[in-house]
Design a protein around this motif. Structure first.
Motif, mmCIF file in Angstrom:
data_model
loop_
_atom_site.group_PDB
_atom_site.id
_atom_site.type_symbol
_atom_site.label_atom_id
_atom_site.label_comp_id
_atom_site.label_asym_id
_atom_site.label_seq_id
_atom_site.Cartn_x
_atom_site.Cartn_y
_atom_site.Cartn_z
ATOM 1 N N LEU A 53 0.820 -1.216 0.000
ATOM 2 C CA LEU A 53 0.000 0.000 0.000
ATOM 3 C C LEU A 53 0.855 1.267 0.000
ATOM 4 C CD1 LEU A 53 -2.936 -1.003 2.369
ATOM 5 C CD2 LEU A 53 -2.985 -0.763 -0.129
ATOM 6 N N GLU A 54 2.027 1.201 0.625
ATOM 7 C CA GLU A 54 2.938 2.350 0.607
ATOM 8 C C GLU A 54 3.552 2.559 -0.778
ATOM 9 O OE1 GLU A 54 5.961 2.053 3.623
ATOM 10 O OE2 GLU A 54 4.475 1.848 5.219
ATOM 11 N N ASP A 55 3.911 1.466 -1.437
ATOM 12 C CA ASP A 55 4.646 1.545 -2.702
ATOM 13 C C ASP A 55 3.753 1.695 -3.929
ATOM 14 O OD1 ASP A 55 6.906 1.217 -1.176
ATOM 15 O OD2 ASP A 55 7.230 -0.873 -1.754
ATOM 16 N N SER A 56 2.545 1.180 -3.875
ATOM 17 C CA SER A 56 1.668 1.172 -5.044
ATOM 18 C C SER A 56 0.598 2.252 -4.910
ATOM 19 C CB SER A 56 0.996 -0.200 -5.194
ATOM 20 O OG SER A 56 -0.015 -0.143 -6.180
ATOM 21 N N SER A 57 0.736 3.283 -5.712
ATOM 22 C CA SER A 57 -0.263 4.364 -5.658
ATOM 23 C C SER A 57 -1.633 3.848 -6.085
ATOM 24 C CB SER A 57 0.181 5.548 -6.522
ATOM 25 O OG SER A 57 0.328 5.152 -7.868
ATOM 26 N N GLU A 58 -1.672 2.936 -7.041
ATOM 27 C CA GLU A 58 -2.942 2.380 -7.503
ATOM 28 C C GLU A 58 -3.656 1.632 -6.374
ATOM 29 O OE1 GLU A 58 -4.709 -0.613 -10.969
ATOM 30 O OE2 GLU A 58 -2.543 -0.352 -10.762
ATOM 31 N N ALA A 59 -2.922 0.788 -5.661
ATOM 32 C CA ALA A 59 -3.519 0.040 -4.551
ATOM 33 C C ALA A 59 -3.928 0.985 -3.429
ATOM 34 C CB ALA A 59 -2.540 -1.009 -4.036
ATOM 35 N N ARG A 60 -3.097 1.961 -3.132
ATOM 36 C CA ARG A 60 -3.389 2.915 -2.058
ATOM 37 C C ARG A 60 -4.650 3.716 -2.373
ATOM 38 N NH1 ARG A 60 1.219 4.736 -1.913
ATOM 39 N NH2 ARG A 60 0.984 6.535 -3.267
ATOM 40 N N GLU A 61 -4.762 4.214 -3.596
ATOM 41 C CA GLU A 61 -5.937 4.997 -3.988
ATOM 42 C C GLU A 61 -7.204 4.150 -3.952
ATOM 43 O OE1 GLU A 61 -5.082 6.798 -7.773
ATOM 44 O OE2 GLU A 61 -3.333 7.849 -6.980
ATOM 45 N N LEU A 62 -7.114 2.941 -4.439
ATOM 46 C CA LEU A 62 -8.271 2.046 -4.434
ATOM 47 C C LEU A 62 -8.683 1.725 -2.997
ATOM 48 C CD1 LEU A 62 -10.233 0.563 -6.247
ATOM 49 C CD2 LEU A 62 -8.583 -1.285 -6.442
ATOM 50 N N ASN A 63 -7.712 1.495 -2.139
ATOM 51 C CA ASN A 63 -7.986 1.218 -0.733
ATOM 52 C C ASN A 63 -8.661 2.425 -0.070
ATOM 53 O OD1 ASN A 63 -7.706 -0.515 1.660
ATOM 54 N ND2 ASN A 63 -6.267 1.049 2.358
ATOM 55 N N ASP A 64 -8.160 3.617 -0.359
ATOM 56 C CA ASP A 64 -8.756 4.837 0.204
ATOM 57 C C ASP A 64 -10.189 5.011 -0.292
ATOM 58 O OD1 ASP A 64 -6.422 5.367 1.564
ATOM 59 O OD2 ASP A 64 -5.694 6.876 0.124
ATOM 60 N N ASP A 65 -10.425 4.760 -1.571
ATOM 61 C CA ASP A 65 -11.780 4.876 -2.128
ATOM 62 C C ASP A 65 -12.736 3.893 -1.453
ATOM 63 O OD1 ASP A 65 -10.939 6.867 -3.818
ATOM 64 O OD2 ASP A 65 -10.858 5.592 -5.625
ATOM 65 N N ILE A 66 -12.262 2.696 -1.191
ATOM 66 C CA ILE A 66 -13.106 1.697 -0.518
ATOM 67 C C ILE A 66 -13.436 2.164 0.891
ATOM 68 C CG2 ILE A 66 -13.138 -0.659 0.421
ATOM 69 C CD1 ILE A 66 -11.412 -1.470 -2.037
ATOM 70 N N ARG A 67 -12.444 2.657 1.607
ATOM 71 C CA ARG A 67 -12.651 3.129 2.989
ATOM 72 C C ARG A 67 -13.594 4.334 3.050
ATOM 73 N NH1 ARG A 67 -7.792 2.630 6.966
ATOM 74 N NH2 ARG A 67 -7.324 0.434 6.679
ATOM 75 N N ASN A 68 -13.520 5.178 2.041
ATOM 76 C CA ASN A 68 -14.355 6.388 2.017
ATOM 77 C C ASN A 68 -15.735 6.145 1.414
ATOM 78 O OD1 ASN A 68 -12.219 7.848 3.084
ATOM 79 N ND2 ASN A 68 -11.435 8.417 1.059
ATOM 80 N N GLY A 69 -15.982 4.955 0.917
ATOM 81 C CA GLY A 69 -17.278 4.648 0.319
ATOM 82 C C GLY A 69 -17.427 5.172 -1.090
ATOM 83 N N ALA A 70 -16.342 5.568 -1.712
ATOM 84 C CA ALA A 70 -16.400 6.158 -3.057
ATOM 85 C C ALA A 70 -16.114 5.131 -4.151
ATOM 86 C CB ALA A 70 -15.390 7.302 -3.162
ATOM 87 N N ALA A 71 -15.896 3.868 -3.786
ATOM 88 C CA ALA A 71 -15.536 2.845 -4.776
ATOM 89 C C ALA A 71 -16.763 2.051 -5.190
ATOM 90 C CB ALA A 71 -14.493 1.909 -4.185
ATOM 91 N N GLY A 72 -16.689 1.488 -6.358
ATOM 92 C CA GLY A 72 -17.763 0.647 -6.855
ATOM 93 C C GLY A 72 -17.798 -0.698 -6.134
ATOM 94 N N PRO A 73 -18.816 -1.480 -6.384
ATOM 95 C CA PRO A 73 -18.978 -2.758 -5.684
ATOM 96 C C PRO A 73 -17.899 -3.791 -6.004
ATOM 97 C CG PRO A 73 -20.650 -2.514 -7.396
ATOM 98 C CD PRO A 73 -19.914 -1.213 -7.309
ATOM 99 N N ASP A 74 -17.260 -3.645 -7.139
ATOM 100 C CA ASP A 74 -16.217 -4.610 -7.502
ATOM 101 C C ASP A 74 -14.828 -4.190 -7.005
ATOM 102 O OD1 ASP A 74 -16.047 -2.465 -9.263
ATOM 103 O OD2 ASP A 74 -15.273 -3.713 -10.896
ATOM 104 N N ALA A 75 -14.728 -3.033 -6.377
ATOM 105 C CA ALA A 75 -13.433 -2.502 -5.941
ATOM 106 C C ALA A 75 -12.697 -3.419 -4.962
ATOM 107 C CB ALA A 75 -13.603 -1.107 -5.358
ATOM 108 N N PRO A 76 -13.359 -4.000 -3.956
ATOM 109 C CA PRO A 76 -12.615 -4.892 -3.052
ATOM 110 C C PRO A 76 -11.986 -6.091 -3.778
ATOM 111 C CG PRO A 76 -14.679 -4.243 -2.034
ATOM 112 C CD PRO A 76 -14.719 -3.765 -3.462
ATOM 113 N N LEU A 77 -12.702 -6.631 -4.739
ATOM 114 C CA LEU A 77 -12.158 -7.750 -5.519
ATOM 115 C C LEU A 77 -10.967 -7.291 -6.358
ATOM 116 C CD1 LEU A 77 -12.339 -10.690 -6.444
ATOM 117 C CD2 LEU A 77 -13.936 -9.936 -8.212
ATOM 118 N N VAL A 78 -11.088 -6.141 -6.988
ATOM 119 C CA VAL A 78 -9.991 -5.596 -7.802
ATOM 120 C C VAL A 78 -8.771 -5.331 -6.919
ATOM 121 C CG1 VAL A 78 -9.266 -3.628 -9.220
ATOM 122 C CG2 VAL A 78 -11.537 -4.632 -9.548
ATOM 123 N N LEU A 79 -9.001 -4.749 -5.745
ATOM 124 C CA LEU A 79 -7.898 -4.477 -4.824
ATOM 125 C C LEU A 79 -7.252 -5.785 -4.372
ATOM 126 C CD1 LEU A 79 -6.172 -2.580 -3.108
ATOM 127 C CD2 LEU A 79 -7.956 -2.694 -1.337
ATOM 128 N N GLY A 80 -8.059 -6.768 -4.041
ATOM 129 C CA GLY A 80 -7.519 -8.056 -3.614
ATOM 130 C C GLY A 80 -6.652 -8.699 -4.683
#
Length: 163
Positions: A53-80
């Motif tokens: 999460l520190e090194d990957s901006s893509e993973a960090r942003e997706l994780n933040d979006d999930i935590r903030n409720g701004a991500a789509g329903p498939d976001a947790p799967l994509v992040l995983g």
């Protein structure tokens, strides 16, 4: 020696030994003065995830979006999937580096099937004259990698993985 072979009688054993005597003698000579060391290595999963999460901006942003409720329903799967792919790539690179460093002091190495959370399971055939260098290098690698890593070295053992 490996177990599990059967023969009808003593004569069948003698015949098999005679038929393959040269192979057996060559193998025994190749193993003479050697011991096996088996190394398993793992990394603390939380530390690995934190690093990704520190090194990957893509993973960090997706994780933040999930935590903030701004991500789509498939976001947790994509992040995983993203994290799993990155974790596998990192651990493959680590395993390759460790094996390369230790192989300099081994006659042979044998990579084993991974179990549990290990990223490395390997056996090394080490001659007596390289034993100290092998052990010193393994300890140095473990120290360099840090507390997030666990190295479990077993040996010296009979060289059963190389028979």
């Amino acid at each position: 020696m490996r177990f599990g072979l059967t023969a009808e009688d003593d004569e069948a054993v003698r015949a098999a030994l005679e038929a393959h005597a040269t192979e057996y003698v060559d193998k025994l000579q190749a193993l003479e003065g050697c011991a096996e060391y088996h190394l398993k290595a793992s990394e603390d999963e939380e530390a690995l995830l934190r690093q990704i999460l520190e090194d990957s901006s893509e993973a960090r942003e997706l994780n933040d979006d999930i935590r903030n409720g701004a991500a789509g329903p498939d976001a947790p799967l994509v992040l995983g999937e993203l994290v799993a792919k990155e974790a596998q790539a990192r651990q493959n690179a680590l395993a390759t580096g460790v094996v390369e460093a230790l192989s300099a002091f081994a006659r042979e190495q044998e990579i084993s099937q991974l179990t549990g959370g290990d990223f490395l399971s390997a056996s090394f055939l080490v001659s007596e004259d390289q034993d100290e260098l092998f052990l010193t290098t393994e300890l140095s690698l473990a120290n360099q990698m840090g507390d997030e890593f666990q190295f479990r070295l077993h040996g010296p053992l009979p060289p059963y993985s190389f028979v």
